[in-house]
Design an enzyme around this catalytic site. Structure first.
Site, short mmCIF file in Angstrom:
data_model
loop_
_atom_site.label_atom_id
_atom_site.label_comp_id
_atom_site.label_asym_id
_atom_site.label_seq_id
_atom_site.Cartn_x
_atom_site.Cartn_y
_atom_site.Cartn_z
CG HIS A 50 41.02 40.51 34.91
ND1 HIS A 50 39.75 40.25 34.47
CD2 HIS A 50 40.87 41.25 36.04
CE1 HIS A 50 38.86 40.80 35.27
NE2 HIS A 50 39.51 41.40 36.25
NE ARG A 75 43.82 40.09 40.04
CZ ARG A 75 43.33 41.19 39.45
NH1 ARG A 75 42.75 42.13 40.19
NH2 ARG A 75 43.47 41.38 38.15
CG ASP A 89 48.79 22.57 48.44
OD1 ASP A 89 49.10 23.05 49.54
OD2 ASP A 89 47.94 21.66 48.32
CD GLU A 154 38.29 43.92 42.76
OE1 GLU A 154 38.82 44.44 41.76
OE2 GLU A 154 38.40 42.72 43.04
CG ASP A 180 36.53 45.38 38.85
OD1 ASP A 180 35.64 45.19 38.01
OD2 ASP A 180 37.59 44.72 38.87
#
Length: 271
Positions: A50, A75, A89, A154, A180
């Site tokens: 977000h 996240r 990576d 969530e 959520d």
């Protein structure tokens, strides 16, 4: 000379004697991330779902916080296998994957973080910061030691499937997202609705009973303490952008009274 990577969030949680307290970094700014890293908190969640983050800004924030005694959890925007590979990576050691609703979802993301034959992670360690360009000895053989995976519970479906999700080999812990979850239960914007709180606590108890660490987003002091008492082992208690928004509003209100402020008795929500 071989290099060594930091302990994972999985290891930090296993060694901790109290709940680990952290905050979001949502601004996309390495400077803000570094300021937060020096706060004395235990961990940071750098958000790629977000927030206005790119691969370049994620790596810059990882570099900015690396000098501080704090653990970054990052996240990803989704459980996409290619995105997970790119984040790993970059040198992300601690990954949080949103919207993991079923055991099948959990199996897929667990596979995405592991090299064959245990998973499907693409091999590019010689090209990647993850292995410090192959300066970390035997990174390919020891990658599981250097990466921890946390999944988000969530939705109402995810709460119902919490035991199966948390039991998946390769999933190191779960993180409950009340925002959520509230929306999926028909209580949009009501994270502290009694039914939402009960669902959060149920997910915490279910995950804890399996011996897996479980975290939660809880910006209010009382609800944070309630979730810690329920068994949450890592808790987010604020966010950089929310602190700046609320702090700047308070500063303006101290010097510039307005009709809008006079009529507004409820503070704006910060999550």
């Amino acid at each position: 000379m071989p290099l060594f990577l930091n302990p994972t969030f999985r290891d930090v949680l296993a060694d901790a004697d109290r709940a680990q307290i952290g905050m979001w970094v949502c601004s996309g700014s390495p400077l803000v991330a570094e300021i937060c890293a020096g706060s004395g908190l235990d961990w940071l969640l750098i958000d790629g779902e977000h927030s206005p983050n790119s691969l370049e800004s994620i790596i810059a924030q990882l570099q900015a916080v690396a000098a501080y005694p704090i653990t970054p959890l990052v996240r990803v925007p989704s459980g996409d296998t290619v995105v997970i590979k790119q984040y790993l990576d970059l040198g992300v050691q601690n990954l949080l994957v949103p919207m993991v609703n079923t055991e099948a979802d959990a199996l897929a993301v667990a596979s995405a973080v592991r090299y064959p034959p245990l998973g499907v992670r693409g091999v590019g360690s010689a090209l990647a910061r993850a292995a410090r360009w192959n300066r970390v000895e035997n990174y390919l053989g020891r990658a599981d030691e250097y990466v921890s995976l946390f999944v988000q519970i969530e939705t109402a479906d995810a709460v119902a499937n919490a035991a199966a999700i948390a039991s998946v080999d390769g999933v190191d812990g779960a993180f409950v997202g009340p925002s959520d979850l509230a929306a999926s239960m028909g209580y949009l914007g009501q994270q502290e609705h009694p039914e939402v709180v009960e669902a959060v606590e149920r997910a915490i108890r279910t995950t804890s009973a399996l011996g897996k660490p479980v975290g939660v987003n809880a910006f209010g002091t009382k609800v944070a303490e309630r979730y810690r008492a329920a068994g949450a082992t890592f808790v987010l208690v604020g966010a950089d952008v929310a602190l700046l928004a609320r702090g700047s509003e308070a500063l303006a209100g101290s010097f510039i009274p307005t009709q809008d402020q006079a009529e507004t008795s409820e503070p704006r929500a910060s999550y």
